[in-house]
Design a protein around this motif. Structure first.
Motif, PDB file in Angstrom:
ATOM      1  N   ARG A  87       0.712  -1.118  -0.053  1.00 41.94           N
ATOM      2  CA  ARG A  87      -0.053  -0.094  -0.123  1.00 41.94           C
ATOM      3  C   ARG A  87       0.837   1.192  -0.013  1.00 41.94           C
ATOM      4  O   ARG A  87       0.439   2.270  -0.623  1.00 41.94           O
ATOM      5  CB  ARG A  87      -0.823  -0.072   1.266  1.00 41.94           C
ATOM      6  N   GLU A  88       2.130   1.217   0.636  1.00 36.98           N
ATOM      7  CA  GLU A  88       2.874   2.375   0.953  1.00 36.98           C
ATOM      8  C   GLU A  88       3.349   2.816  -0.594  1.00 36.98           C
ATOM      9  O   GLU A  88       3.257   3.959  -0.955  1.00 36.98           O
ATOM     10  CB  GLU A  88       4.262   2.051   1.431  1.00 36.98           C
ATOM     11  N   LYS A  89       3.440   1.796  -1.393  1.00 37.47           N
ATOM     12  CA  LYS A  89       4.231   2.266  -2.855  1.00 37.47           C
ATOM     13  C   LYS A  89       2.860   3.005  -3.553  1.00 37.47           C
ATOM     14  O   LYS A  89       3.133   3.783  -4.355  1.00 37.47           O
ATOM     15  CB  LYS A  89       4.219   0.918  -3.491  1.00 37.47           C
ATOM     16  N   ASP A 121       2.474   6.358  -2.346  1.00 38.59           N
ATOM     17  CA  ASP A 121       3.626   7.525  -2.603  1.00 38.59           C
ATOM     18  C   ASP A 121       2.855   8.071  -4.036  1.00 38.59           C
ATOM     19  O   ASP A 121       2.931   9.278  -4.333  1.00 38.59           O
ATOM     20  CB  ASP A 121       4.642   6.717  -2.946  1.00 38.59           C
ATOM     21  N   SER A 151      -1.694  14.356  -0.738  1.00 38.58           N
ATOM     22  CA  SER A 151      -2.028  13.814   0.559  1.00 38.58           C
ATOM     23  C   SER A 151      -1.951  12.081   0.226  1.00 38.58           C
ATOM     24  O   SER A 151      -2.555  11.681  -0.620  1.00 38.58           O
ATOM     25  CB  SER A 151      -3.075  14.317   1.123  1.00 38.58           C
ATOM     26  N   ARG A 152      -1.542  11.662   1.283  1.00 40.96           N
ATOM     27  CA  ARG A 152      -1.382   9.984   1.227  1.00 40.96           C
ATOM     28  C   ARG A 152      -2.709   9.535   1.094  1.00 40.96           C
ATOM     29  O   ARG A 152      -3.174   8.786   0.363  1.00 40.96           O
ATOM     30  CB  ARG A 152      -0.483   9.249   2.449  1.00 40.96           C
ATOM     31  N   GLU A 198       0.384  10.661  -3.242  1.00 37.02           N
ATOM     32  CA  GLU A 198       0.770  11.741  -2.478  1.00 37.02           C
ATOM     33  C   GLU A 198       1.506  12.460  -3.557  1.00 37.02           C
ATOM     34  O   GLU A 198       1.271  13.732  -3.646  1.00 37.02           O
ATOM     35  CB  GLU A 198       1.822  11.244  -1.375  1.00 37.02           C
TER      36      GLU A 198
END
Lengths: 175, 211, 147, 380, 380
Positions: free
Chosen positions: E142-144, E147, E155-156, E150
């Motif tokens: 999910r972080e990828k 990014d 915003s994430r 964002e």
């Protein structure tokens, strides 16, 4: 046979264990206080006011559009007035309550004078609530080159627009 | 306000003793060091900030490096309550009861605008305008939601605050300990009482003794 | 969707006593025969509206209104909007939970926030606010407590 | 190197002997082994908690605690200091005495069992002739204290946790005992030292067909005994909040934590003694071999914890009664056959019996095994 | 114990509140369960602990002012909430959307579907008891994607990226390469996830034939999204309504047969693979051009002047959790007269009790997990 699916699953986790020593993709931790992720250019946290030369005359002309458009109503502006009470185009006080602001960026979008932008600064944890998180004008004002540093593309576009506007004689702006 | 360095051992004596391998500390430092480096948060999330709190516990930001990775489901074993999300009036009694159930050296971080002051949902009829009306809050973390790094910064600020505490002056060792916060009841149009007078005075934040 | 008028004629032919009005794309049914119309809409082989997507309560100055959006999964027929009106003081609308199970929570929410009493609902209680709450907050004349 | 600690203790005794009476020297020798265990137990527990957090952390692609001390080495110390200084809460409705007794009483069997573990050649605290029986008896008393803890904290979730722990322990006690019986049959004695001596020179019991099955059985039931994943129903975190230790705070909770980790160390030590040849091993000193084997088994337990979901109560018991118990019985039969025949034939015969047992049990349990499914797509 | 004297055994049911604060109720959701032993006799869901009065606040805010609030409805998929709200207002005000903006919206919606389904599977495994490992793998992926969000919207999680008539701003440089790398690496991650989970016997045993939902009850209870398709109803609003430009992409709709927790889990994995196909086609065909219509841009610059005509509209989309609809009544002023959200998870909870009666308490937790609720959307 009962158990092979479980073993296959355990193979995956042990691969992750050994991979975390070799491949960067399997150890994604960024050790925060020492290593930091580079902030994305369009990242928006809390708004700040921009001034060109001196903090005394910010770009903001206290037109109160951002205060009306802000969904949670966390901006309060008091227009400045000179000696005999004629309202000036400058805010006397400009407060943003950081404990209410939802970082939505609508104030930046609707501001016709490009005076308010969203900052990248996120380390704002405080002990007190009322006096530490109510940001007054002095804490909000930041120089234009700070804005140029954090958001180069927008800064160049806006500077070009402002420069173009000052070249041709400023038409009488009906206030 | 920075937290004063209250350890009775003067720093340069301490550092050059350490060079010779002798580890000098006072009971106070050991007590603070123990509590600051193993803050166990309560597994308690309310809304969007809870997802950001879980992201902080995950691979990229990893709150476990600070020793705070063991999220304890039961309030009895937790020392830190991260109020992550909007505290509504229907949920406020549960939050206060949970805070009361936690054993004593306990801290509270209000993560996100909603738990500090009601945030974007401030003028909703079912939204409590900030949890510090009922329980004492140690660190306020603005943002909606604050980034995972901001939560880590909040944790570091909390750890600095714990470092500065002195055993005699901490709140939970004072005589006449009034650390049992009354749980508000449901009234016809809101909570009764609207705020806990000895914890919250409108407009003036509560300065918890750190010195 | 064939057309609203055709559905209206079809409805009147099947159930003579029903008075239904067409108002900018919605079918307005009077509240005392809404349950029969609901059963007809669900069971009629021509339309078979078996999927009640959403129930909304709306507070107008002179009336309270429940708006139903119906779909048919087999025939893939688009939204049919049905409005049922009642007065503001003693708002009574027959509940359609026996016909479509999805109305159960949504009718409880309309009762909780707007005060529309759905008669025949298996368990009509407040769903979002706490039991002791004495007002219906989504009404225009509700004043929140300022603390 | 192998006899390092034994000579150390011997020299202390001689030194004490020339100015202390006879009975005092015996007392000192007992004291030395007791303090060795009393220090070794809690220290392993502390560093097992750190090992678990770092190992599972690495499985999850992140560092474990690494800011307290050099690589997080002081983290257990910090946890200990914090636990000591926590307020001690006894819920109002709880039974005061039992609430205090349970955590203290759960640590006693965990420490006592260390007496029987043969750490190295003649490095066993008490060479009981009934070592294994002593171990099995003590390790089943933890159930009582878990239930007392659950009952005394007057909390619905811990009640559920307590009942689950009783059901789980009862159904896993029997396969555990039966999985050790083949070893006792082959060795002919209960004493752990005798068992290890019987496995000298690379004929570890795990290398025999029945030994492999016995090892897997004993290890799985051991994991269930210690309430670790995938059998950690008594403290099913995601279902019943924190299971039996919901109402325990501060040092009492730390005692439960210590008991769990010390039990998991003793279980792996006993499993490696009985099946993996205890301190037998080339080149390295004996006691180091035992530590390596038990830490390897503990890493497998932590590997389970990082990967596997949890059983449901009835599946847990079905697995024990319908799969582990019959397999343990057939395993004893295979060991008997192995014992009866001469060298090359008995391996073949017992391997056939074991394979047969596995197939029969697999097909017997086939109906209620989950099946793989094939999914199709909507046709427009 | 024959049948008749069993009935004389008076057993008490245990009233347990799996309360607003519980490790696996995905937020502040409460289930008052009446247990007979471990099996559930009655289960009453209690909601409203996160009722943030979104609909009341929207009534005195401009149309654009509510857009950031739709991010906080279902705070895992903020882009699809914006999409549904933007579609409804465009239908009301009759705005048309340029080509490039349509493609941008499809890319954002499908990326959000990947995030939502990955998180759901992670949290479902967490309810089963796997010690956070699947959740951490899910969050790593999910972080990828966050990014990318964002870098585009700023915003994430709270993107506030859609505007009526298009999107707020065009792609940031390097965004399309990011999506291409996601399209390439995500199937590899899904294979790893499936290898870890799909054939895992414990997971299959815990999820098969648990929380079964029949086709008729699903349709009559207004269930939508993967839960409806897992029960065998081929109803996907992207295909049925064909809103935006979904009918230009060819993708398939996976269906289950039994409608239990395992089907819902596996249908979501197949849906993720279909979303990657849609993303691949969208990235290939995205044209150049304006990202917002001029009328829309003016409305975004001055939200007070954006006054849709009098009337009402009901717009709905296939959000990752199900059918997310917006019913708007406008009286010509810049503020909506009535603003109602039709949340999928709120209505999918209607039949939670029917699915849980007779199962164990552990199953109720897993069934709740498979329903995929987010409290911001349930309580609005």
């Amino acid at each position: 046979m009962f158990g092979f699916g479980v073993l296959k699953g355990m193979l995956v986790t042990i691969q992750n264990f050994f991979a975390s020593y070799f491949s960067k993709d399997h150890l994604t931790t960024v050790q925060y206080p020492e290593e930091r992720l580079s902030a994305k250019e369009r990242y928006r946290n809390f708004p700040f006011l921009v001034y060109d030369q001196a903090p005394e005359d910010p770009r903001c002309v206290a037109c109160d559009i951002c205060a009306k458009e802000c969904p949670p109503k966390c901006i309060t502006i008091v227009r400045d007035s000179d000696a005999e009470g004629k309202p000036l185009k400058r805010p006397k006080s400009f407060d943003i309550d950081y404990s209410i602001c939802m970082n939505c960026g609508i104030c930046e979008e609707v501001c016709p004078f490009d005076a308010i932008f969203m900052d990248h600064e996120f380390e704002l944890a405080e002990y007190g609530r009322f006096e530490d998180l109510m940001y007054h004008k002095d804490r909000l004002l930041k120089p234009n080159d700070h804005f140029k540093k954090i958001r180069p593309t927008d800064a160049t576009r806006i500077d070009a627009k402002l420069a173009a506007k000052t070249q041709k004689p400023a038409p009488p702006v009906g206030n | 306000m920075t937290t004063p360095n209250t350890s009775q051992v003067d720093p340069n004596l301490k550092s050059e003793m350490q060079k010779k391998g002798i580890f000098v500390t006072t009971i106070n430092d050991l007590y603070n060091w123990g509590r600051r480096s193993s803050v166990w948060p309560l597994q308690f999330g309310l809304a969007c900030c809870a997802i950001e709190m879980i992201a902080t516990a995950c691979a990229r930001y990893d709150i476990d490096r600070f020793g705070a990775g063991l999220f304890r489901p039961s309030p009895r074993q937790a020392d830190l309550m991260i109020v992550a999300g909007t505290v509504t009036k229907k949920m406020a009694p549960q939050v206060v009861r949970l805070y009361n159930q936690m054993p004593e050296p306990k801290y509270c971080i209000t993560m996100g605008a909603c738990s500090i002051s009601g945030g974007p949902f401030k003028n909703g009829y079912n939204v409590l305008k900030g949890i510090d009306r009922y329980i004492p809050v140690d660190v306020h973390l603005p943002g909606c939601p604050p980034r995972p790094e901001a939560l880590l910064h909040g944790l570091i600020k909390l750890q600095e605050k714990i470092d500065g505490q002195v055993i005699e002056k901490t709140e939970w060792y004072q005589k006449g300990l009034k650390r049992e916060f009354p749980v508000p009841e449901f009234g016809p149009n809101g909570l009764i009482p609207p705020y806990n007078p000895d914890v919250f005075t409108p407009g003036q934040s509560r300065l918890i003794t750190t010195g | 969707m064939k057309s609203l008028e055709e559905l209206k004629q079809n409805l009147e032919s099947k159930m003579p006593g029903v008075t239904s009005v067409l108002e900018e794309g919605c079918l307005v049914i009077s509240k005392n025969d809404w349950l029969e119309v609901a059963k007809f809409l669900k069971s009629s082989p021509l339309y078979s509206f078996d999927y009640l997507s959403s129930v909304t309560g709306v507070d107008y100055p002179d009336r309270l209104e429940a708006v139903y959006h119906l779909y048919s999964i087999e025939k893939k027929i688009g939204p049919l909007t049905v409005k049922v009106r009642t007065d503001r003081q003693k708002g009574e609308i027959p509940s359609v939970t026996p016909v479509w199970r999805s109305a159960e929570f949504q009718e409880r929410e309309a009762f909780d926030l707007l005060g529309i009493h759905f008669t025949g609902h298996p368990d009509l209680r407040r769903i979002l606010m706490w039991e002791g709450f004495a007002f219906h907050p989504l009404r225009k004349d509700y004043v929140a407590e300022n603390d | 190197m192998d006899q390092l600690f034994v000579n150390l203790k011997h020299s202390i005794l001689i030194f004490a002997g020339n100015f202390l009476p006879e009975w005092a020297v015996i007392l000192i020798s007992i004291l030395i082994s007791v303090t060795a265990i009393a220090v070794f137990g809690p220290v392993t527990m502390m560093y097992l908690t750190l090992l678990e957090r770092k190992f599972v952390g690495r499985i999850q692609n992140r560092f474990g605690p690494n800011r307290v001390g050099k690589w997080g080495l002081l983290q257990p110390l910090a946890d200990g200091v914090k636990m000591l200084t926590k307020e001690d809460i006894v819920p109002k409705g709880a039974d005061h005495f039992a609430h205090f007794l349970a955590p203290v009483a759960i640590v006693i069997p965990a420490l006592l069992v260390f007496a029987v573990v043969p750490f190295g050649r003649n490095m066993v605290a008490v060479d009981l002739s009934i070592g294994i029986l002593f171990f099995l008896a003590l390790s089943s008393t933890t159930t009582i204290w878990i239930f007392v803890a659950a009952w005394a904290s007057r909390n619905k979730f811990s009640l559920l946790g307590g009942l689950r722990s009783v059901a789980q322990m009862v159904s896993y006690e029997i396969p555990m005992v039966l999985s050790v019986v083949p070893v006792l049959m082959v060795v002919g004695s209960f004493s752990t030292v005798a068992i290890v001596e019987a496995q000298s020179g690379w004929n570890w019991f795990v290398l025999t067909p029945w030994g492999l099955i016995g090892f897997v059985l004993f290890f799985l039931t051991g994991v269930a005994e210690v309430n670790r994943t995938p059998f950690d129903l008594p403290e099913g975190e995601s279902e019943i909040v924190a299971g039996f230790h919901t109402e325990y705070s501060g040092m009492k909770f730390a005692l439960f934590y210590m008991a769990e980790f010390m039990n998991s160390f003793t279980i792996s030590a006993i499993v490696s003694t009985v099946y993996l040849g205890g301190w037998q091993g080339p080149w390295l000193p004996g006691w180091l071999w035992l530590l390596i084997k038990s830490y390897a088994l503990i890493l497998v337990m932590m590997w389970f914890r990082g990967t596997l979901p949890r059983f449901r109560v009835d599946q847990l018991m079905g697995f024990a009664w319908k799969f582990l118990l019959p397999l343990a019985l057939l395993n004893i039969f295979a060991a008997g056959v192995w014992l009866a025949f001469a060298r090359p034939v008995n391996y073949l015969l017992s391997a056939i019996i074991v394979a047969l047992a596995l197939f029969i049990l697999y097909f017997a349990n086939r109906p209620d095994m989950p099946k793989k499914r094939v999914y199709r797509y909507a046709v427009e | 114990m024959t049948e008749e004297n069993l009935s004389t055994l008076a057993t008490q049911t245990l009233e347990v509140s799996l309360g607003p604060q519980h490790p696996s109720t995905h937020g502040v959701f409460r289930m008052n369960a009446t247990l007979d032993g471990e099996t559930i006799v009655k289960l009453k869901p209690v909601m409203g602990y996160l009722h943030r009065n979104h609909e009341k606040l929207a009534e005195d805010m401009t149309y654009l002012g509510s857009m950031p609030y739709t991010d906080r409805l279902d705070y895992i998929c903020s882009m699809t909430n914006n999409f549904a709200y933007a579609l409804a207002v465009e239908k009301l005000a009759g705005l048309e959307v340029p080509e490039r903006a349509e493609y941008i919206r499809i890319i954002m919606a499908e990326l959000t579907r990947l995030v939502n389904h990955t998180l759901l599977i992670g949290f479902l495994l967490n309810d089963l008891g796997a010690f956070f490992t699947p959740v951490l793998y899910a969050f790593r992926e999910r972080e990828k994607i966050l990014d990318l969000f964002e870098s585009v919207s700023g915003s994430r999680m709270m993107c506030n990226y859609f505007r009526f008539g298009g999107v707020k701003i065009d792609f940031s440089p390097g965004f399309l390469e990011g999506v291409k790398s996601i399209i390439q690496n995500y199937p590899k991650f899904l294979d790893e996830f499936e290898k870890l989970l799909s054939e895992n016997e414990i997971l299959m045993a815990r999820c098969q034939n648990v929380g079964v939902l029949s086709k008729e009850l699903a349709i009559s209870a207004g269930i939508s999204g993967p839960m409806l398709r897992a029960s065998g109803v081929p109803y996907d609003i992207r295909k049925v309504d064909g809103y935006s430009i979904y009918n230009r992409f060819n993708f398939r709709v996976p269906i289950g047969e039994v409608g239990d927790v395992y089907d819902r889990y596996y249908v979501r994995i197949l849906e993720m693979r279909e979303s990657i196909k849609i993303l691949a086609q969208a990235v290939k065909e995205i044209p150049e051009g304006p990202f917002i219509s001029p009328k829309g841009a003016a409305g975004a610059k001055a939200p007070r002047t954006f006054k849709p005509p009098k009337g009402q509209v009901y717009g709905r989309i296939e959000a990752p959790k199900g059918e997310l609809g917006f019913y708007l009544v406008s009286d010509g002023s810049p503020k909506p007269y009535r603003y109602h959200v039709r949340p999928p998870s709120f209505i999918n909870l209607t039949i939670l009790e029917d699915m849980c009666i007779g199962n164990k308490i552990a199953d109720a937790i897993v069934t709740l997990g498979s329903v995929d609720i987010v409290l911001g959307e349930v309580d609005r």
